[in-house]
Scaffold this motif. Structure first.
Motif, PDB file in Angstrom:
ATOM      1  N   ILE A   1       0.873  -1.166   0.000  1.00 21.62           N
ATOM      2  CA  ILE A   1       0.000   0.000   0.000  1.00 21.62           C
ATOM      3  C   ILE A   1       0.916   1.222   0.000  1.00 21.62           C
ATOM      4  O   ILE A   1       1.659   1.448   0.955  1.00 21.62           O
ATOM      5  CB  ILE A   1      -0.918   0.009   1.234  1.00 21.62           C
TER       6      ILE A   1
ATOM      7  N   TYR B   1      -8.266   5.041   6.289  1.00 22.61           N
ATOM      8  CA  TYR B   1      -7.970   4.048   5.251  1.00 22.61           C
ATOM      9  C   TYR B   1      -7.530   2.726   5.890  1.00 22.61           C
ATOM     10  O   TYR B   1      -7.991   1.645   5.492  1.00 22.61           O
ATOM     11  CB  TYR B   1      -6.870   4.582   4.331  1.00 22.61           C
TER      12      TYR B   1
ATOM     13  N   TYR C   1      -9.183  -1.028   5.806  1.00 19.57           N
ATOM     14  CA  TYR C   1      -8.428  -2.201   5.370  1.00 19.57           C
ATOM     15  C   TYR C   1      -8.441  -3.283   6.455  1.00 19.57           C
ATOM     16  O   TYR C   1      -8.521  -4.474   6.157  1.00 19.57           O
ATOM     17  CB  TYR C   1      -6.988  -1.803   5.035  1.00 19.57           C
TER      18      TYR C   1
ATOM     19  N   THR D   1      -9.884  -7.189   6.051  1.00 15.67           N
ATOM     20  CA  THR D   1      -9.045  -8.374   6.274  1.00 15.67           C
ATOM     21  C   THR D   1      -9.449  -9.158   7.515  1.00 15.67           C
ATOM     22  O   THR D   1      -8.942 -10.260   7.732  1.00 15.67           O
ATOM     23  CB  THR D   1      -7.570  -7.962   6.403  1.00 15.67           C
TER      24      THR D   1
END
Length: 477
Positions: A339, A403, A407, A411
């Motif tokens: 990322i 962000y 994420y 996950t």
């Protein structure tokens, strides 16, 4: 004569009724098959349910797209996972040679069946055969073979593969640079009406990379990547200089506090840009790299890559403080799939002012820092996952934190409860080590560090009083 005709009709009628009525053995065989199918489906559902709480075995990034259909022999119809190129998948376990059990790394996506590379290859071959048959049948039925072929494949016949969803695989070769793959929207006018909606789809091939007689390399449908994509900060200029190092340090300090127990921040001194898949998978290129590289040996680079993969197995957030990475293109062909977080200063004049404010030792390297910043500014936005262009440090921190929180949710689905045991152990250790006094001290240290570096961000908005305010708040703390 009438008697003979009646007997003949009776015989024919009984024969017809005999052939149209299935025998008891046929009915029994069909019932056995249905029973076996239901039992296999029940076992597949049970295994799928168990896999929800199992840890992630490994992760892959897709180079092709897949849309399931009833003819794909999915263990449980309706539970196959569709995906696009460049998607990320968490694989829990192998179901059989044709199917894996895993999930798409996206919030709200549950565990399902994912086609294995063997299955995708067989689907590709089947699709190729269908397209050949379509072309043959259309060329035979139509007077103008080229125009009828265009109805099935694309508008006109050409040597390069057509850019359709159900791709003609006859001349297929995946692009070696998987980061250059873009999932193009399929034109419904170019889709073959005789092919199924499912199958393997590949992104548009670049004609310049595919000369007619040149043999092209075949890239696998999946690339193995870390279970958690590591994130790397780049910008506003070169690492190793005060402005860039201190702005990145402010963000690392914030993340260390914000995601305490969920993040691992690690320093990487080896030049991991050398860890290209084509190099690591080709021993003949090792000698060339060893001769050309003076900073890092290939063995050191390989060791660092393995360490990053191991850190990601815990399903913690992984932040890489990489000394040698200053541009997203450096990691484009590696297996890290990072990322990329870009700290952007839009105005070159503001960056010049920041650099000059650090004294002569930094100002004498002004040009090299400005060139590096300009190269980053020229990159298309698609090369970055996050662009932090806020004028205030707090805003930039919250942008990045939002962000990473998203994420994290993608996950760590709610169904995977309990979560990864490695992560459980790590978070439990962090909780036991913490006590009210150290946590309070940590907050003071983090806030002090943030405020100490606030002048870098404050200049972006012209707040000359930022340093005084930081000293006052530090004194209050």
């Amino acid at each position: 004569m009438d008697t003979v005709e009646r007997v003949h009709r009776t015989i024919l009628g009984s024969a017809d009724s005999y052939t149209s009525r299935p025998s008891d053995s046929d009915v029994s065989l069909e019932e056995d098959r249905e029973a076996l199918r239901k039992e296999a489906e029940r076992q597949a559902l049970a295994q799928l349910e168990k896999a929800k709480t199992k840890p992630v075995a490994f992760a892959v990034r897709t180079n092709v797209g897949y849309n399931p259909s009833p003819s794909d022999d999915v263990p449980v119809q309706g539970l196959a996972i569709s995906f696009e190129p460049k998607d990320f998948l968490h694989i829990k376990e192998k179901y059989n040679n044709d199917w894996w059990i895993g999930r798409l790394v996206k919030e709200g996506c549950e565990v399902g069946f994912i086609p294995s590379p063997v299955k995708l290859e067989s689907l590709r071959v089947q699709q190729e055969q269908r397209m050949r048959q379509n072309r043959l049948s259309s060329s035979k039925s139509g007077g103008n073979s080229s125009s009828s072929l265009g109805d099935v494949v694309t508008g006109t016949r050409r040597p390069t593969p057509p850019a359709t969803g159900n791709l003609d695989m006859t001349n297929l070769a995946y692009d070696v640079d998987t980061y250059d793959i873009d999932a193009e929207e399929v034109d419904p006018n170019n889709r073959s009406p005789k092919t199924s909606v499912n199958s393997v789809t590949t992104p548009q091939s670049n004609a310049k990379r595919m000369p007619f007689f040149k043999k092209t390399e075949h890239v696998p449908p999946y690339d193995v990547v870390p279970s958690m994509r590591p994130f790397i900060l780049v910008g506003p200029s070169l690492k190793g200089y005060e402005v860039t190092d201190m702005m990145q340090k402010a963000l690392f300090d914030f993340l260390k506090h914000r995601f305490e127990g969920r993040i691992s921040i690690t320093r990487v001194t080896a030049d991991i840009s050398l860890a290209k898949r084509s190099v690591l998978n080709n021993p003949s290129k090792h000698t060339i790299i060893e001769r050309s590289s003076t900073r890092s040996s290939l063995a050191e680079v390989q060791s660092e890559i393995e360490r990053i993969f191991e850190l990601a197995r815990t399903l913690q957030l992984v932040a890489l403080d990489a000394d040698t990475i200053n541009h997203p293109a450096q990691l484009a062909k590696t297996s890290l799939a990072p990322i990329i977080v870009y700290i952007k200063i839009a105005s070159p004049k503001v960056l010049q002012r920041l650099i000059k404010s650090r004294g002569k030792s930094q100002a004498k390297h002004l040009n090299v820092q400005m060139v590096a910043a300009d190269k980053l500014a020229q990159c298309p936005p698609e090369m970055f996952d996050v662009i932090l262009d806020e004028n205030q440090l707090e805003d930039a921190c919250e942008h990045l934190a939002d962000y990473l929180e998203a994420y994290w949710k993608a996950t760590h689905p709610p169904s995977s409860n309990p979560p990864n045991p490695l992560l459980n152990r790590t978070m439990a250790t962090a909780a036991l080590a913490a006590s009210p006094a150290p946590v309070s001290n940590l907050q003071v240290q983090v806030l002090t560090s943030l405020r100490r570096n606030l002048d870098y961000w404050g200049i972006l908005e012209g707040h000359d009083e930022a340093e005084d305010q930081a000293k006052e708040e530090e004194h209050a703390l």
